[in-house]
Motif scaffolding. Sequence first.
Motif, mmCIF file in Angstrom:
data_model
loop_
_atom_site.group_PDB
_atom_site.id
_atom_site.type_symbol
_atom_site.label_atom_id
_atom_site.label_comp_id
_atom_site.label_asym_id
_atom_site.label_seq_id
_atom_site.Cartn_x
_atom_site.Cartn_y
_atom_site.Cartn_z
ATOM 1 N N PHE A 1 -3.238 7.697 -3.412
ATOM 2 C CA PHE A 1 -2.605 6.863 -4.446
ATOM 3 C C PHE A 1 -3.659 5.983 -5.109
ATOM 4 N N ASP A 2 -3.676 6.012 -6.443
ATOM 5 C CA ASP A 2 -4.684 5.249 -7.185
ATOM 6 C C ASP A 2 -4.070 3.905 -7.607
ATOM 7 N N SER B 1 0.194 -2.722 -7.772
ATOM 8 C CA SER B 1 -0.917 -2.442 -6.848
ATOM 9 C C SER B 1 -2.219 -2.991 -7.411
ATOM 10 N N ARG B 2 -2.369 -2.836 -8.732
ATOM 11 C CA ARG B 2 -3.574 -3.358 -9.405
ATOM 12 C C ARG B 2 -3.642 -4.880 -9.233
ATOM 13 N N SER B 3 -2.513 -5.551 -9.452
ATOM 14 C CA SER B 3 -2.486 -7.015 -9.305
ATOM 15 C C SER B 3 -2.782 -7.425 -7.863
ATOM 16 N N LYS C 1 0.870 -1.178 0.000
ATOM 17 C CA LYS C 1 0.000 0.000 0.000
ATOM 18 C C LYS C 1 0.900 1.218 0.000
ATOM 19 N N ASP C 2 0.817 2.019 -1.039
ATOM 20 C CA ASP C 2 1.695 3.184 -1.074
ATOM 21 C C ASP C 2 1.337 4.139 0.061
ATOM 22 N N SER D 1 4.684 11.429 -7.666
ATOM 23 C CA SER D 1 4.984 12.863 -7.724
ATOM 24 C C SER D 1 3.753 13.675 -8.118
ATOM 25 N N ARG D 2 2.759 13.038 -8.763
ATOM 26 C CA ARG D 2 1.501 13.730 -9.066
ATOM 27 C C ARG D 2 0.797 14.137 -7.764
#
Length: 298
Positions: A109-110, A117-119, A103-104, A254-255
């Motif tokens: 975080f998306d 993360s998606r996996s 978990k970032d 960074s977004r």
Amino acid sequence: MILITGANGRPGSAAVREFARQGTPVRALVRDPEKAGDLRALPGVEVAYGDMLWPETLESALAGVDRVLMISSAGPLMLETQCTFIDAAIRAGVGHIVKFSGKDSIDGFDNERFRSSRSHEQIQRYLVASGVPWTVLRPSQFMQVYFEEVPDIVASGELRLPLGDTTLAPIDIEDIARIAYAVLTTPGHEGRTYPMTGPEALTMTDIAGHISDAVGRPVRYRDVTSEEKQRDWLAAGYPPPRASAFAQLFRERSRLGRSTVDLASHEHFGIEPTTFAEFARRNADVFRGATDYTVTPA
Ligand SMILES: NC(=O)c1ccc[n+]([C@@H]2O[C@H](COP(=O)([O-])OP(=O)(O)OC[C@H]3O[C@@H](n4cnc5c(N)ncnc54)[C@H](OP(=O)(O)O)[C@@H]3O)[C@@H](O)[C@H]2O)c1
């Protein structure tokens, strides 16, 4: 019997070492016997061989196992590897799967924007739907990933990353191993998720400063573009899927820019969180380039 998969890797070997330190027997699954020498030397550790993608190779590794800590590499095969392993473990009668996820620490975080993360999300859904009792560990970025920057740090005294003044809250893998040990050896964790970060949200300037203090010479943060860093990774021999997954990850970080510290799991299990300064001091020789980072020290 408790089985730890991915036992030759960074978090898996740390968890196996924690069992050895505590004097609790454990079985360690590896797919490459050549690399398992250090594990075999640890007291109470039984090394088993098998490939998580090939259930027919897992029969003896899974025999008599009640609980598993499931870890595999964050590569493009992670989803298939872990779903295949879950099926094999259930068929073998495993009663509880503890999934090592992530978990970032970045706020907002998306998970859909980063392949690993998606996996992890997809595997977690598969695990929950399987009906086997489960627990999920969700650590933030490992402090140990900064070892990948050692060649730059040694050659130029620079930590080069495309992160601007973004903060991250990295966690020491040794802290995760202590929490994993507690989850695997005490009752009451079924159906629970344990997020965890390190104790501070740090800019890359802070991190370079801690490395500098530990090695006793200047180390400065240099902000580079994501394209420059991707070129560095490719030049360093990273496979293109890994370099582009990292570029996705750093763009998303960074977004958004800001991290939140979450020490609830450390507090729940009474684990003192390791600071980056302590981690850098403990690994000063690795950051000096004087010693390789050994995943499983004997
Ligand atoms: N890097 C981070 O900051 C971070 C943060 C949070 C969570 N995570 C998660 O932590 C996990 C481990 O990541 P990592 O890249 O750091 O691990 P790693 O050190 O590469 O360890 C993964 C281990 O899994 C083993 N493995 C892979 N596929 C296998 C298979 N088919 N059968 C048997 N063993 C297999 C590998 O074996 P070999 O040694 O033979 O290759 C390796 O020892 C990933 O799920 C990642 O998403 C990472």
